[in-house]
Design a protein around this motif. Structure first.
Motif: not given
Length: 172
Positions: A125-148
């Protein structure tokens, strides 16, 4: 003169192409674990997992107490037992210990499977929300800062999408 003009044109084209290709990328970042922890489903899943683990630990404790009880009985009474009874009691104790070890191993696997069963839908569910936001916002890359994994990044050139993802997930 012709060489200078050619070099100038190449330099202008190179700078323009570099600027255009740099502008065609849109970067975002998120602390995925923080978003996951904010999801109300996580508390419920964690409570279920804790209860599951406590049930398993209770069974292990009961088995350990039985092993201890039989071991103590053996120490106290073995001098009065015949060899046949001693051997039977030793086999019984060894079998009980083996079953305890097998249960300890299988309980770890079962706990891992239960974790997967409870948390996989939340992660999806969280991954799908990130993907939806990334797609609708036109993001090329999303970096996850939690895994360093991202060693060095420029916050000015990256957008924190966590608020957008939380909004997508209806998290306050």
């Amino acid at each position: 003169m012709k060489k200078v003009l050619t070099l100038a044109i190449i330099a202008i084209i190179t700078l323009t192409v570099g600027k255009v290709s740099a502008q065609s990328f849109k970067f975002g970042h998120i602390n995925y674990q923080e978003v996951m922890q904010a999801m109300p489903e996580v508390d419920s899943a964690q409570k279920k997992l804790t209860a599951y683990e406590q049930d398993m630990q209770e069974i292990m404790k009961e088995m350990q107490e039985e092993i201890q009880r039989k071991s103590t009985e053996m120490e106290e009474k073995q001098s009065t037992w015949s060899d046949a009874i001693k051997n039977a009691k030793q086999r019984d104790l060894a079998d009980l210990y083996r079953r305890w070890q097998e249960y300890a191993q299988s309980s770890e696997q079962q706990l891992q499977q239960e974790w997967q069963k409870l948390f996989q839908p939340i992660m999806t569910k969280a991954r799908n929300a990130v993907n939806k936001v990334a797609k609708s916002g036109g993001y090329t890359y999303i970096f996850d800062l939690s895994n360093n994994v991202v060693v060095d990044w420029n916050e000015a050139q990256s957008t924190d999408i966590a608020p957008l993802v939380k909004k997508e997930l209806n998290i306050k």
